[in-house]
Write an enzyme that holds these catalytic residues in place. Sequence first.
Site, PDB file in Angstrom:
ATOM      1  N   ALA A 152       0.841  -1.199   0.000  1.00  0.00           N
ATOM      2  CA  ALA A 152       0.000   0.000   0.000  1.00  0.00           C
ATOM      3  C   ALA A 152       0.882   1.257   0.000  1.00  0.00           C
ATOM      4  O   ALA A 152       2.012   1.233   0.488  1.00  0.00           O
ATOM      5  CB  ALA A 152      -0.923  -0.001   1.218  1.00  0.00           C
ATOM      6  N   PRO A 153       0.376   2.380  -0.511  1.00  0.00           N
ATOM      7  CA  PRO A 153       1.160   3.612  -0.627  1.00  0.00           C
ATOM      8  C   PRO A 153       0.995   4.515   0.601  1.00  0.00           C
ATOM      9  O   PRO A 153       0.199   4.243   1.499  1.00  0.00           O
ATOM     10  CB  PRO A 153       0.545   4.273  -1.856  1.00  0.00           C
ATOM     11  CG  PRO A 153      -0.917   3.913  -1.732  1.00  0.00           C
ATOM     12  CD  PRO A 153      -0.961   2.527  -1.149  1.00  0.00           C
ATOM     13  N   TRP A 154       1.725   5.645   0.559  1.00  0.00           N
ATOM     14  CA  TRP A 154       1.682   6.568   1.698  1.00  0.00           C
ATOM     15  C   TRP A 154       0.664   7.692   1.539  1.00  0.00           C
ATOM     16  O   TRP A 154       0.431   8.440   2.483  1.00  0.00           O
ATOM     17  CB  TRP A 154       3.065   7.162   1.974  1.00  0.00           C
ATOM     18  CG  TRP A 154       3.832   7.715   0.806  1.00  0.00           C
ATOM     19  CD1 TRP A 154       4.943   7.152   0.237  1.00  0.00           C
ATOM     20  CD2 TRP A 154       3.607   8.946   0.094  1.00  0.00           C
ATOM     21  NE1 TRP A 154       5.407   7.944  -0.794  1.00  0.00           N
ATOM     22  CE2 TRP A 154       4.605   9.051  -0.897  1.00  0.00           C
ATOM     23  CE3 TRP A 154       2.662   9.968   0.188  1.00  0.00           C
ATOM     24  CZ2 TRP A 154       4.679  10.134  -1.782  1.00  0.00           C
ATOM     25  CZ3 TRP A 154       2.727  11.039  -0.685  1.00  0.00           C
ATOM     26  CH2 TRP A 154       3.724  11.111  -1.645  1.00  0.00           C
ATOM     27  N   LYS A 178       2.052  -4.908   3.218  1.00  0.00           N
ATOM     28  CA  LYS A 178       3.129  -4.009   3.657  1.00  0.00           C
ATOM     29  C   LYS A 178       2.700  -2.558   3.465  1.00  0.00           C
ATOM     30  O   LYS A 178       2.453  -2.129   2.338  1.00  0.00           O
ATOM     31  CB  LYS A 178       4.414  -4.245   2.873  1.00  0.00           C
ATOM     32  CG  LYS A 178       5.606  -3.469   3.465  1.00  0.00           C
ATOM     33  CD  LYS A 178       6.824  -3.464   2.556  1.00  0.00           C
ATOM     34  CE  LYS A 178       6.762  -2.337   1.557  1.00  0.00           C
ATOM     35  NZ  LYS A 178       6.894  -0.989   2.198  1.00  0.00           N
ATOM     36  N   PRO A 179       2.626  -1.773   4.547  1.00  0.00           N
ATOM     37  CA  PRO A 179       2.385  -0.340   4.384  1.00  0.00           C
ATOM     38  C   PRO A 179       3.669   0.351   3.956  1.00  0.00           C
ATOM     39  O   PRO A 179       4.760  -0.226   4.030  1.00  0.00           O
ATOM     40  CB  PRO A 179       1.973   0.101   5.792  1.00  0.00           C
ATOM     41  CG  PRO A 179       2.695  -0.849   6.702  1.00  0.00           C
ATOM     42  CD  PRO A 179       2.735  -2.163   5.954  1.00  0.00           C
ATOM     43  N   SER A 230       4.309   3.944  -7.511  1.00  0.00           N
ATOM     44  CA  SER A 230       4.865   4.626  -8.671  1.00  0.00           C
ATOM     45  C   SER A 230       4.986   3.687  -9.861  1.00  0.00           C
ATOM     46  O   SER A 230       4.960   2.457  -9.712  1.00  0.00           O
ATOM     47  CB  SER A 230       6.246   5.194  -8.328  1.00  0.00           C
ATOM     48  OG  SER A 230       7.175   4.133  -8.129  1.00  0.00           O
ATOM     49  N   GLU A 251      -1.838  -0.541  -9.576  1.00  0.00           N
ATOM     50  CA  GLU A 251      -2.473   0.778  -9.671  1.00  0.00           C
ATOM     51  C   GLU A 251      -1.369   1.785  -9.465  1.00  0.00           C
ATOM     52  O   GLU A 251      -0.852   1.957  -8.359  1.00  0.00           O
ATOM     53  CB  GLU A 251      -3.573   0.930  -8.614  1.00  0.00           C
ATOM     54  CG  GLU A 251      -4.576   2.027  -8.950  1.00  0.00           C
ATOM     55  CD  GLU A 251      -4.150   3.411  -8.491  1.00  0.00           C
ATOM     56  OE1 GLU A 251      -3.462   4.096  -9.284  1.00  0.00           O
ATOM     57  OE2 GLU A 251      -4.493   3.803  -7.382  1.00  0.00           O
ATOM     58  N   CYS A 285      -3.355  10.036  -7.392  1.00  0.00           N
ATOM     59  CA  CYS A 285      -3.108   9.693  -8.796  1.00  0.00           C
ATOM     60  C   CYS A 285      -4.190  10.222  -9.726  1.00  0.00           C
ATOM     61  O   CYS A 285      -3.982  10.311 -10.932  1.00  0.00           O
ATOM     62  CB  CYS A 285      -2.988   8.177  -8.957  1.00  0.00           C
ATOM     63  SG  CYS A 285      -1.587   7.463  -8.091  1.00  0.00           S
ATOM     64  N   GLU A 381       4.405  13.123 -13.532  1.00  0.00           N
ATOM     65  CA  GLU A 381       3.530  13.289 -12.370  1.00  0.00           C
ATOM     66  C   GLU A 381       4.241  14.072 -11.268  1.00  0.00           C
ATOM     67  O   GLU A 381       5.287  13.662 -10.767  1.00  0.00           O
ATOM     68  CB  GLU A 381       3.108  11.914 -11.845  1.00  0.00           C
ATOM     69  CG  GLU A 381       2.084  11.973 -10.738  1.00  0.00           C
ATOM     70  CD  GLU A 381       1.579  10.594 -10.332  1.00  0.00           C
ATOM     71  OE1 GLU A 381       0.407  10.478  -9.966  1.00  0.00           O
ATOM     72  OE2 GLU A 381       2.371   9.628 -10.390  1.00  0.00           O
TER      73      GLU A 381
END
Length: 479
Positions: A152-154, A178-179, A230, A251, A285, A381
Amino acid sequence: MSTELRRVRNYIDGEFRDAADGRTTEVVNPATGEAYARAPLSGQADVDAAMAAAAAAFPAWRDLVPAERQKALLKIADAFEERAEELIAAEVENTGKPIGLTRSEEIPPMVDQIRFFAGAARMLEGRGAGEYMEGLTSFVRREPIGVCAQVAPWNYPMMMAVWKFAPALAAGNTVVLKPSDTTPASTALMADIIGSIVPKGVFNVVCGDRDTGRLMVEHPTPAMASITGSVRAGMSVAETASKDLKRVHLELGGKAPVVVFEDTDIPKAVEGISEAGYFNAGQDCTAATRVLVHESVHDEFVSALAKAASEIKTGMPDDEDVLYGPLNNPNQLKQVSGFVERLPAHAKVEAGGHRVGEKGYFYAPTVVSGLKQDDEIIQQEVFGPVITVQSFRDEDQAVEWANGVEYALASSVWTKDHGRAMRMSRRLDFGCVWINTHIPLVAEMPHGGFKKSGYGKDLSGYGFDDYTRIKHVMTSLDA
């Protein structure tokens, strides 16, 4: 006098643990720039333990009747509601987000999404049986995949964790999640809540950095690797997973075009676009940060957007007047600042363009005009509170420029002309097209992109399907 840092721990096989080798990393509150916790920097032994626990738990979880998995997910949703203030506090410390907006804009959709997938748990049917060869009946089973390695992302640590674990558990899979190394606190709290409801080993959390994530993806146990992150990280995951043909769900980045035509209600469009561009500090995003405006209303739009930006506030989490908080980490602040510092001579900063304060990682709401299609800030981005504006002459040019990036996640069209809106929705090469709005999401509709924005869907029945596999069963009628 130093303040003792809080401990965040892994959650493996129903218990909280430190990293096997004792390594840790500091976790920093981006609103203050100061460390508040230490989290495990997990290695091979930790990943092995989590994968073994998930693998051992899988057969029993898979074989539960769907109604039992539904009950568990509904209990998780109820528990998230009951402990919402704890989750908000952890998330705000993770991210520096405004407390009020975290309460109103994240907890309700998270709970709703879990409940949606609780319902989906009971929809594992295949297509109807039939005889396609004399004397034989065929039917289709839809089954869970197995152990899922998830990263998972921040930017939305809690909500993206929900998008990962909810469909996976609903379908009968087990999870090792995993965070991000910068935002582990809320995920550890979620593990405490979920672990009190599901059998041990069904849901596991391993904290760590990109090396930890790599160990998870290359581990032989998971049948699927899922990441929100990313493009570079996604490509690395796809390459690693290909070595043993794991299923991959990606994603990744976005560069959402926002196409504003001359018949648009400019004040209404500016209000919607500025909120969708600056919400969460533009760290989304799908953020409305690449605006294309018809040349006849370009100057009016830019002036109105710059004024709106000047009235938007960023600040500390307990300030009720702020729309967004800090960027997540010093590297992200450096990245956003770098895009603005490297602007070409023909670009003009209409608003913002600078850091706010010296404490924490705050950046001002920024508007940049005068840009060309091949400029770096148009093509790459930024992932920050920076909205760019380009002027287009006609519909064909708008489509060409909108599609002329390597990302294809989300987009929006602003016009009163229904026919034009329908044409644009067909021609825009993005996984989502909003019309006269930007950024709303619902659990029932899919979220996911094309091109370098990745593949696979989150949310909706399509997202649920991604966590299942299809099996053909054929039986003889003579047996």
